[in-house]
Scaffold this active site. Structure first.
Site: not given
Ligand code: HSE
Length: 443
Positions: A19, A197, A212, A309
């Site tokens: 990122v 991750e 999230k 991404g």
């Molecule tokens: N590991 C996370 C996913 C990346 O697969 O959505 C974005 O937070």
């Protein structure tokens, strides 16, 4: 006024991974447009990273960028206006973010784990110091869902949110369904594409989605972050068989993150879920994310886009940089509150334990093909007031006396279903464990 001639806002970037690199690239590529929007240039002038070689290669030939291993020196540097934290994980991210706030810097972060677990402390510190902490990139990658929940839907009493918010899991489930790929090979592909991750168990066990969801729930309902109250069940035990049976019944299995304001409290749960295939959200495939929000005034609204991404996440990071740049001269009292509600207006609504959640269920049982088996099972369900919505019995394979029964229930309290499952598994005619997957009609 010539915006380009205005003093650039200076950004200290922590982390030059997927990122970080995406943010550097997009900020430079779209520099002119961004200046026209933000009102002044936004420049990354300091980068703190472990991978100096990668940072050197990316920034080659660009003047005025200082690279270092010493992350604290970036956070403390007097010229830095905004610190962008993209290192992930809890420490040293937590300490660095708190140091940045104490030093009077605004913070932009993509760190969902950090906010879900330490957000209350971080936002309190930011409020006391009068700085902004922006986190669009922490939820659903490039989808501007934080902005939508906090600002676009601000007139609404939000009733529930249901989201596909882990790209890795969605990618795996899509591959398993469409190509018959194994769980392991689909995961390896998601890792190769940079979706996963650092610890992919966070993706496949629902932890990342729960981080999230905790953030979205706080903004939607005006409650503190309570990751400890979240229920997380992942996709690692799902079988291709259940994916196929669900499909035959008109459903698709997704790792769904749900938060709902029920009468007795707030639901906060992530688990594999059957969704009717005809719903738009059921057709969100691959690493794409989607969030369905039910507001009392607007009704249902759906947001979808890339959830992971380099450049999609950079899109969200830079949106925050522009927001902070626009607002940083404003008096803190006149900025949008971090968590959508005024900090002294958070409610202490309780979170519901999983046993109290009300939803529907897909149950798969392996049974002996004998008279009375079904009667025993339906009796157990009826005794607990669990109503059956649909039932399929598969014909036993040639020469076998065991078969699968699939039951879909109407909405019921989870603890009753768990009790029914325990009694069903104790029947002599039922073999092995009952497979239990929750089902949401989302209507
Ligand atoms: N590991 C996370 C996913 C990346 O697969 O959505 C974005 O937070």
């Amino acid at each position: 006024m010539n915006h380009v001639a205005m003093k650039p806002i200076q950004v200290g970037l922590l982390g030059m991974g997927t990122v970080g690199l995406g943010t550097w690239t997009v900020l430079r590529r779209n520099e002119e447009e961004i200046v026209r929007r933000a009102g002044r240039p936004i420049r990354i002038t300091r980068i703190g990273t472990r991978s100096l070689d990668k940072a050197r290669a990316a920034t080659q030939g660009v003047a005025g960028v200082h690279l270092t291993h010493d992350l604290e020196s970036v956070v403390q540097h007097p010229d830095v206006d905004i610190v962008v934290e993209l290192i992930g994980g809890i420490e040293p991210a937590r300490t660095l973010v708190l140091q940045a706030i104490a030093a009077g810097k605004h913070v932009v972060t993509a760190n969902k784990a950090l906010l879900a677990m330490h957000g209350n402390e971080i936002f309190a510190a930011a409020h006391a110091r009068g700085v902004m902490v922006a986190f669009e990139a922490a939820v659903a990658g490039g989808i501007p869902i934080i902005k939508a929940l906090r600002e676009g839907l601000t007139a609404n009493r939000i009733e529930w949110i249901a989201g596909i918010i882990n790209g890795t899991s969605n990618f795996i489930l899509s591959e398993m369904r469409a190509t018959g790929a194994s769980f392991e090979s689909a995961l390896a592909e998601a890792q190769a594409r940079g979706y996963a991750e650092a610890d992919p168990t966070f993706d496949v066990e629902g932890i990342d989605a729960a981080h999230k969801l905790t953030i979205m729930s706080a903004i939607a309902f005006g409650v503190p972050m309570h990751f400890d109250a979240a229920y997380a069940e992942g996709i690692s035990k799902l079988t291709r068989e259940d994916i196929r049976y669900a499909e035959e019944l008109g459903y698709r299995i997704k790792l769904l993150a749900i938060t709902r304001r029920a009468k007795a409290g707030i639901e906060l749960r992530v688990h594999p879920t059957l969704i009717p295939t005809k719903r738009l959200i059921a057709n969100v495939e691959g690493a794409m994310n989607a969030v369905l929000v039910q507001g009392d005034a607007v009704g249902p609204t759906l947001y979808s886009g890339p959830g992971a991404g380099a450049e999609p996440t950079a899109s969200a990071v830079i949106a925050d940089l522009v927001d902070v740049t626009r607002m940083h001269t404003a008096d803190p009292e006149h900025r949008v509150p971090h968590l959508a509600f005024q900090p002294d207006q958070l409610s202490d609504t309780p979170f519901l334990p999983m046993g109290e959640v009300v939803t529907s269920y897909y149950l798969r049982l392996r049974v002996l093909d004998r008279p009375g088996v079904l009667a025993d099972i339906t009796r157990i369900l009826a005794d607990r007031d669990i109503s059956i919505d649909a039932m399929v019995q598969k014909e036993p394979p040639e020469g076998e006396d065991q078969t699968d029964i699939i039951l879909l229930t109407h909405r019921t309290v989870e603890k009753r279903v768990m009790d029914a499952i325990a009694h069903i598994e104790a029947l002599a005619t039922v073999r092995g464990k009952v497979v239990r997957i929750r089902l949401e009609a989302l209507n």
